[in-house]
Write a protein that holds these residues in place. Structure first.
Motif, PDB file in Angstrom:
ATOM      1  N   ASN A  55       5.104   8.067  -3.916  1.00 50.62           N
ATOM      2  CA  ASN A  55       5.423   7.581  -2.572  1.00 50.62           C
ATOM      3  C   ASN A  55       5.582   6.059  -2.588  1.00 50.62           C
ATOM      4  OD1 ASN A  55       5.207  10.162  -1.615  1.00 50.62           O
ATOM      5  ND2 ASN A  55       3.213   9.886  -0.653  1.00 50.62           N
ATOM      6  N   GLY A  56       6.179   5.546  -1.540  1.00 46.84           N
ATOM      7  CA  GLY A  56       6.400   4.112  -1.441  1.00 46.84           C
ATOM      8  C   GLY A  56       7.887   3.816  -1.334  1.00 46.84           C
ATOM      9  N   GLU A  57       8.268   2.633  -1.722  1.00 44.18           N
ATOM     10  CA  GLU A  57       9.655   2.198  -1.544  1.00 44.18           C
ATOM     11  C   GLU A  57      10.581   2.800  -2.595  1.00 44.18           C
ATOM     12  OE1 GLU A  57      10.941  -1.951  -0.037  1.00 44.18           O
ATOM     13  OE2 GLU A  57      11.178  -2.028  -2.233  1.00 44.18           O
ATOM     14  N   TRP A  58      11.667   3.431  -2.139  1.00 46.18           N
ATOM     15  CA  TRP A  58      12.737   3.946  -2.995  1.00 46.18           C
ATOM     16  C   TRP A  58      14.049   3.271  -2.558  1.00 46.18           C
ATOM     17  CZ3 TRP A  58      12.958   9.081  -5.762  1.00 46.18           C
ATOM     18  CH2 TRP A  58      11.689   9.599  -6.029  1.00 46.18           C
ATOM     19  N   ASP A  59      15.000   3.164  -3.487  1.00 44.42           N
ATOM     20  CA  ASP A  59      16.351   2.788  -3.104  1.00 44.42           C
ATOM     21  C   ASP A  59      16.975   3.957  -2.350  1.00 44.42           C
ATOM     22  OD1 ASP A  59      16.201   0.298  -4.366  1.00 44.42           O
ATOM     23  OD2 ASP A  59      16.779   1.168  -6.296  1.00 44.42           O
ATOM     24  N   PHE A  60      17.883   3.641  -1.404  1.00 45.13           N
ATOM     25  CA  PHE A  60      18.367   4.675  -0.487  1.00 45.13           C
ATOM     26  C   PHE A  60      19.824   4.426  -0.142  1.00 45.13           C
ATOM     27  CE2 PHE A  60      18.552   6.558   3.920  1.00 45.13           C
ATOM     28  CZ  PHE A  60      18.275   7.871   3.549  1.00 45.13           C
ATOM     29  N   MET A  67       0.838  -1.198   0.000  1.00 38.46           N
ATOM     30  CA  MET A  67       0.000   0.000   0.000  1.00 38.46           C
ATOM     31  C   MET A  67       0.874   1.250   0.000  1.00 38.46           C
ATOM     32  SD  MET A  67      -2.925   1.103   2.727  1.00 38.46           S
ATOM     33  CE  MET A  67      -3.767   2.677   2.574  1.00 38.46           C
ATOM     34  N   ILE A  68       0.549   2.215  -0.858  1.00 40.41           N
ATOM     35  CA  ILE A  68       1.314   3.460  -0.938  1.00 40.41           C
ATOM     36  C   ILE A  68       0.972   4.338   0.261  1.00 40.41           C
ATOM     37  CG2 ILE A  68       1.640   5.595  -2.247  1.00 40.41           C
ATOM     38  CD1 ILE A  68       1.121   4.046  -4.773  1.00 40.41           C
ATOM     39  N   PRO A  69       1.967   4.798   1.019  1.00 35.32           N
ATOM     40  CA  PRO A  69       1.671   5.705   2.131  1.00 35.32           C
ATOM     41  C   PRO A  69       1.281   7.094   1.602  1.00 35.32           C
ATOM     42  CG  PRO A  69       4.038   5.416   1.914  1.00 35.32           C
ATOM     43  CD  PRO A  69       3.401   4.469   0.929  1.00 35.32           C
ATOM     44  N   ARG A  70       0.431   7.760   2.350  1.00 32.47           N
ATOM     45  CA  ARG A  70      -0.060   9.090   1.991  1.00 32.47           C
ATOM     46  C   ARG A  70      -0.518   9.121   0.532  1.00 32.47           C
ATOM     47  NH1 ARG A  70       1.019  13.313   5.210  1.00 32.47           N
ATOM     48  NH2 ARG A  70      -0.723  14.116   3.974  1.00 32.47           N
ATOM     49  N   LYS A 116      10.445   6.143  12.351  1.00 38.69           N
ATOM     50  CA  LYS A 116      10.161   4.710  12.327  1.00 38.69           C
ATOM     51  C   LYS A 116       9.453   4.297  11.043  1.00 38.69           C
ATOM     52  CE  LYS A 116       9.712   4.471  17.372  1.00 38.69           C
ATOM     53  NZ  LYS A 116       8.764   4.265  18.505  1.00 38.69           N
ATOM     54  N   LEU A 117       8.531   5.135  10.569  1.00 40.45           N
ATOM     55  CA  LEU A 117       7.749   4.753   9.393  1.00 40.45           C
ATOM     56  C   LEU A 117       8.567   4.721   8.106  1.00 40.45           C
ATOM     57  CD1 LEU A 117       4.242   6.432   9.890  1.00 40.45           C
ATOM     58  CD2 LEU A 117       5.010   4.124  10.474  1.00 40.45           C
ATOM     59  N   SER A 118       9.775   5.252   8.137  1.00 38.91           N
ATOM     60  CA  SER A 118      10.649   5.164   6.963  1.00 38.91           C
ATOM     61  C   SER A 118      11.168   3.752   6.753  1.00 38.91           C
ATOM     62  CB  SER A 118      11.842   6.114   7.117  1.00 38.91           C
ATOM     63  OG  SER A 118      12.740   5.622   8.110  1.00 38.91           O
ATOM     64  N   ILE A 167      13.964   2.696   1.565  1.00 39.99           N
ATOM     65  CA  ILE A 167      13.305   3.651   2.447  1.00 39.99           C
ATOM     66  C   ILE A 167      11.877   3.861   1.973  1.00 39.99           C
ATOM     67  CG2 ILE A 167      14.027   5.714   1.155  1.00 39.99           C
ATOM     68  CD1 ILE A 167      14.349   7.127   3.892  1.00 39.99           C
ATOM     69  N   MET A 168      10.985   4.103   2.910  1.00 38.66           N
ATOM     70  CA  MET A 168       9.586   4.352   2.580  1.00 38.66           C
ATOM     71  C   MET A 168       9.359   5.862   2.533  1.00 38.66           C
ATOM     72  SD  MET A 168       6.868   2.693   1.726  1.00 38.66           S
ATOM     73  CE  MET A 168       7.279   1.035   2.267  1.00 38.66           C
ATOM     74  N   VAL A 169       9.206   6.386   1.316  1.00 42.79           N
ATOM     75  CA  VAL A 169       8.913   7.804   1.100  1.00 42.79           C
ATOM     76  C   VAL A 169       7.415   8.001   1.300  1.00 42.79           C
ATOM     77  CG1 VAL A 169       8.839   9.575  -0.717  1.00 42.79           C
ATOM     78  CG2 VAL A 169      10.889   8.135  -0.451  1.00 42.79           C
ATOM     79  N   PRO A 170       6.946   9.056   2.006  1.00 44.56           N
ATOM     80  CA  PRO A 170       7.641  10.315   2.259  1.00 44.56           C
ATOM     81  C   PRO A 170       8.191  10.484   3.669  1.00 44.56           C
ATOM     82  CG  PRO A 170       5.313  10.666   2.601  1.00 44.56           C
ATOM     83  CD  PRO A 170       5.499   9.196   2.293  1.00 44.56           C
ATOM     84  N   PHE A 171       8.637   9.441   4.334  1.00 39.69           N
ATOM     85  CA  PHE A 171       9.091   9.558   5.714  1.00 39.69           C
ATOM     86  C   PHE A 171      10.609   9.660   5.764  1.00 39.69           C
ATOM     87  CE2 PHE A 171       5.170   6.945   5.707  1.00 39.69           C
ATOM     88  CZ  PHE A 171       4.329   7.892   6.291  1.00 39.69           C
TER      89      PHE A 171
END
Length: 580
Positions: free
Chosen positions: A21-26, A1-4, A52-54, A43-47
């Protein structure tokens, strides 16, 4: 699920968009890393990575962090312009699409975008972002610690992307900005539009209005003009509404009526369409009182830091924003001073929709130099430009308690900076008030006399019997006005007081003048001092510190996870009293 997943800017909405939003390479590394680093985390964008939510939840001060995401686009999506939007990236963002460098943006709290059409291809495209941050204090930091730890009332910092990232698809030319200025006295509103081209383009501006639950009036008006040098202007008139309907048109916290606006940019076909809105409302001052729509309106504000345990500065969900606003109103407040934070645009949207006054405040730098002046002026200007159309925002606060301008009480250069920020704000926005140095040591250029007093108790409320003495000689060791400046009849507000620490936990928890451990103790301290604002007609409002606990600071009416410490109805009985 995409956050925000919700649309990030409801006051400037396009239908054809893609949430990134969602998973990005980091990658967490130094600023001088080669292009591009070997991404070794997710990392979970946009955190931000500190939250913690990242999915990371690590406080490690880095010179730079890197993000990368692959996005697949169709031929149809590439026919016009493609706009890449960032809600906020702290502090400097550098952006590449595939192998093309797109540009950069300075400023950690405000939105920005790029037209990335020239760097895209049909199929897979790689978006790379480098976010450069530091512990420098000559930039707007707000409540982000620069000491590698939390202390006092400063908290975990935010690094990198911390608001939604999204794409929008338009025609070859597009709408860049819409400015809506209401005039309730003339029953009209001006609509200004900036477009991406200097070529002559037809611009159609349509305003529509209907009373939701009161079927008394509906209104549709279209204004057609041509963009000359990228600019067009039109005026909506509401003069045909009868008197009663016109009254219901105005925006207030009790009746937050909004006017919907659609702006289209045309060639032969529609190149771009943006949906926006505004509120018919007016903020003014008369005889030392603040007026809303030409009537005295007492402000009952809560100081709101806008932090969450799991997501820090980023609201964890749209519902979290709604819940905060509803709880604020249920506790008897009609407004919020968003302290040291430029908020997520959806906060202002819900304040518009649900009816809550808001003070928009620039996060403070903590060192004065030329860089700080440039950075603060830039970010304040972009803040006002972006959020001008929100009727909920009634005041801009440019400085707070002399943070970043230490010595302003006697230093003429720093006084000039405070006054410059005031006039920048006024040059961009004549419709709102400006608090120039909220709390004390205020310059002449200021629309409000803002007082902070945490040393206010039941046995010393009589110090406010002689307000003139306080205005001339100061309070709690601070002069109320900077040297050469003096009170000139502005509305007086107690914009920070209370801060009562309510906790039965460890001694290191932070608050003002000791802690209370029971509801009875808390109410015994709170009610008598708040009542002085009821009994005295010297004030145009107050702002209680604060909405929630934040980390080590335990002086919230709510815990950090938004649980009321005191029965909400008891708080409403105190804060919601009628003042006029």
């Amino acid at each position: 699920m995409i956050p925000r997943p919700e649309y990030p800017r409801p006051d400037f909405e396009r239908k054809n968009w893609m949430n990134l939003n969602g998973e990005w390479d980091f990658y967490m590394g130094g600023e001088k890393e080669s292009i591009f680093p070997e991404f070794d985390q997710k990392i979970m964008v946009p955190f931000c990575y500190e939250s913690k939510l990242s999915g990371i939840g690590q406080w490690a001060d880095c010179e730079a962090v890197w993000y990368q995401k692959v996005v697949e686009l169709t031929e149809a999506q590439l026919k016009g312009a493609v706009l890449l939007h960032f809600g906020a990236v702290d502090y400097e963002a550098c952006v590449w699409v595939n192998d093309t460098y797109i540009g950069n943006h300075l400023g950690g709290h405000i939105s920005f975008s790029f037209d990335i059409s020239h760097g895209l291809q049909v199929g897979k495209n790689t978006i790379t972002v480098k976010a450069i941050d530091s512990l420098a204090t000559d930039k707007p930091r707000g409540k982000q610690s620069w000491q590698g730890r939390t202390f006092g009332c400063w908290y975990t910092p935010t690094t990198g992307i911390w608001q939604t990232v999204w794409l929008e698809f338009t025609g070859k030319d597009y709408i860049k900005h819409i400015k809506l200025t209401p005039d309730i006295d003339a029953l009209s509103a001006e609509c200004e539009v900036i477009v991406s081209t200097n070529e002559k383009r037809k611009v159609v501006m349509t305003a529509s209005y209907a009373l939701d639950k009161v079927p008394m009036a509906s209104f549709t008006q279209t204004v057609t003009g041509y963009a000359e040098q990228g600019y067009a202007r039109g005026t909506f008139s509401f003069k045909d509404l009868d008197f009663l309907c016109a009254d219901y048109l105005f925006w207030t916290p009790e009746q937050p009526h909004l006017v919907d606006v659609k702006v289209e940019l045309l060639e032969e076909d529609v190149l771009d369409t943006v949906d926006t809105y505004f509120g018919m409302r007016k903020i003014s001052v008369q005889n030392g009182r603040i007026l809303l729509n030409n009537n005295p309106y007492y402000q009952r504000l809560i100081l709101d830091q806008g932090y969450w345990e799991a997501s820090l500065l980023t609201p964890p969900s749209d519902q979290a924003i709604i819940d905060d606003i509803k709880l604020t109103k249920e506790m008897g407040f009609n407004g919020a001073r968003k302290h040291q934070k430029i908020e997520d645009p959806r906060y202002y949207y819900w304040a518009d929709k649900l009816g809550l006054l808001v003070w928009g405040e620039l996060p403070s730098p903590y060192r004065y130099n030329s860089t700080a002046v440039i950075n603060a002026t830039k970010e304040m200007s972009e803040f006002i430009m972006r959020d001008y159309n929100h009727p909920c925002i009634i005041t801009w606060a440019t400085l707070n308690e002399s943070w970043g301008v230490r010595g302003i009480v006697a230093n003429k250069q720093r006084q000039d900076f405070a006054q410059a920020l005031y006039y920048v704000a006024k040059s961009l926005d004549q419709t709102r008030l400006v608090s120039s140095n909220d709390g004390w040591e205020q310059p002449d250029a200021c629309d409000i006399c803002a007082i902070h007093d945490y040393a206010l108790f039941q046995d010393n409320t009589d110090k406010y019997d002689d307000m003139q003495k306080i205005l001339e000689h100061g309070l709690t060791g601070k002069m109320m006005y900077a040297a050469g400046s003096k009170y000139a009849g502005q509305p007086i507000l107690m914009t920070e007081y209370g801060g009562i620490a309510f906790s039965d936990t460890a001694d290191e928890d932070w608050g003002y003048f000791g802690k209370v451990k029971t509801e009875e103790e808390f109410l015994k301290r709170l009610e008598p001092v708040t009542d002085i604002f009821v009994k005295s007609r010297a004030y145009s409002g107050f702002c209680y510190t604060q909405l929630t606990d934040v980390m080590q600071e335990v002086n919230g009416l709510l815990t950090a996870d938004r649980k009321p410490k005191v029965a909400v109805e008891k708080l409403s009985a105190i804060f919601g009293k009628q003042f006029y």
